[in-house]
Design an enzyme around this catalytic site. Sequence first.
Site, short mmCIF file in Angstrom:
data_model
loop_
_atom_site.label_atom_id
_atom_site.label_comp_id
_atom_site.label_asym_id
_atom_site.label_seq_id
_atom_site.Cartn_x
_atom_site.Cartn_y
_atom_site.Cartn_z
N ASN A 266 0.55 -1.27 -0.03
CA ASN A 266 0.24 -0.03 0.30
C ASN A 266 1.09 0.87 -0.13
O ASN A 266 2.34 1.60 0.83
CB ASN A 266 -0.83 -0.14 0.65
CG ASN A 266 -0.63 -0.54 2.49
OD1 ASN A 266 0.25 -0.84 2.91
ND2 ASN A 266 -1.80 -0.13 3.39
N GLU B 162 0.32 5.49 0.50
CA GLU B 162 -0.19 6.52 1.02
C GLU B 162 -0.41 7.89 0.61
O GLU B 162 0.73 8.27 -0.17
CB GLU B 162 -0.70 6.61 2.07
CG GLU B 162 -1.04 5.51 2.96
CD GLU B 162 -1.52 4.39 4.02
OE1 GLU B 162 -0.62 5.50 4.92
OE2 GLU B 162 -2.04 3.76 5.11
N CYS C 178 -4.28 0.43 -2.34
CA CYS C 178 -4.07 -0.51 -0.95
C CYS C 178 -2.86 -0.87 -2.27
O CYS C 178 -2.78 -1.05 -3.28
CB CYS C 178 -5.47 -1.82 -1.47
SG CYS C 178 -6.47 -1.03 -0.55
N GLU D 270 -2.88 -4.53 -2.55
CA GLU D 270 -3.09 -5.75 -4.15
C GLU D 270 -3.58 -5.56 -5.25
O GLU D 270 -3.03 -5.38 -6.17
CB GLU D 270 -4.66 -6.22 -3.95
CG GLU D 270 -4.87 -7.07 -2.29
CD GLU D 270 -4.96 -5.94 -1.29
OE1 GLU D 270 -4.79 -5.19 -1.19
OE2 GLU D 270 -5.51 -6.59 -0.22
N CYS E 100 -9.66 -5.20 0.43
CA CYS E 100 -11.20 -4.39 0.31
C CYS E 100 -12.47 -4.34 -0.61
O CYS E 100 -11.75 -5.46 -1.95
CB CYS E 100 -10.48 -3.15 0.70
SG CYS E 100 -9.90 -2.39 -0.61
N CYS F 215 -10.65 -3.56 -3.97
CA CYS F 215 -9.34 -4.53 -4.50
C CYS F 215 -9.51 -6.19 -5.22
O CYS F 215 -9.36 -6.63 -5.94
CB CYS F 215 -8.54 -4.47 -3.68
SG CYS F 215 -7.57 -3.26 -2.84
N1 THU Z 1 -5.23 -1.92 2.35
C1 THU Z 1 -4.43 -2.42 1.70
O1 THU Z 1 -3.21 -2.18 1.08
N2 THU Z 1 -5.27 -4.03 1.26
C2 THU Z 1 -6.42 -3.94 1.81
O2 THU Z 1 -7.27 -3.86 0.82
C3 THU Z 1 -7.47 -2.86 3.15
C4 THU Z 1 -6.97 -1.85 3.05
C5 THU Z 1 -4.36 -0.59 3.06
C6 THU Z 1 -5.21 0.49 2.52
C7 THU Z 1 -3.97 1.57 3.53
O3 THU Z 1 -3.22 1.92 3.28
C8 THU Z 1 -4.55 0.84 4.74
O4 THU Z 1 -4.71 -0.27 4.71
C9 THU Z 1 -5.56 1.20 5.64
O5 THU Z 1 -6.84 1.24 5.54
#
Ligand code: THU
Length: 157
Positions: free
Chosen positions: A61, A63, A72, A74, A112, A115
């Site tokens: 991920n 940000e 994210c 994925e 999520c 994704c």
């Molecule tokens: N996140 C992911 O990378 N994958 C997921 O399936 C759920 C959430 C990340 C997004 C964000 O950077 C952090 O986790 C908190 O939500």
Amino acid sequence: MREFNVTTTVKEYNYQELSNADAILVEEARKATFRSYVPYSHFHVGAAIALDNGQIVCGSNQENAAFSSGTCAERSACFYAGAKYPDAAFIKIAVAARDGNGEFLDTPVSPCGHCRQALMEYEGRAGHDVPLLLVGRDKVYEVPSVKSLLPLTFTEF
Ligand code: THU
């Protein structure tokens, strides 16, 4: 009126029960968590995708100060795989996460909704089920396909 059930069977493995190939993919997803950029959530996610050309492509991920501009693990992995190896089919996906204390999550992490939808596209392109390995500290869940995580999926218009 007709009712029908949509069910998913998840297999739970101990690490010792994983095949060699799965153990490698899980380890790649765990390692990818250390390449996340998460100054806001401090939640480190890594994804690793095994392709039919023998490559493993990883993502984490990433940000952004404008939160919705980040992505994210994925999606970073599947878009990277699609961009780098456009003709390779996805075979399997592993996802791992560490919390703000840097510990791998006890309960396996699950993709999520965004994704799931993004990964569905690559399962469709592969033309077969693409199982997911959802990594926890001591256990790994195996979900049989992306579509089993996203029943009644939107795929066509
Ligand atoms: N996140 C992911 O990378 N994958 C997921 O399936 C759920 C959430 C990340 C997004 C964000 O950077 C952090 O986790 C908190 O939500």
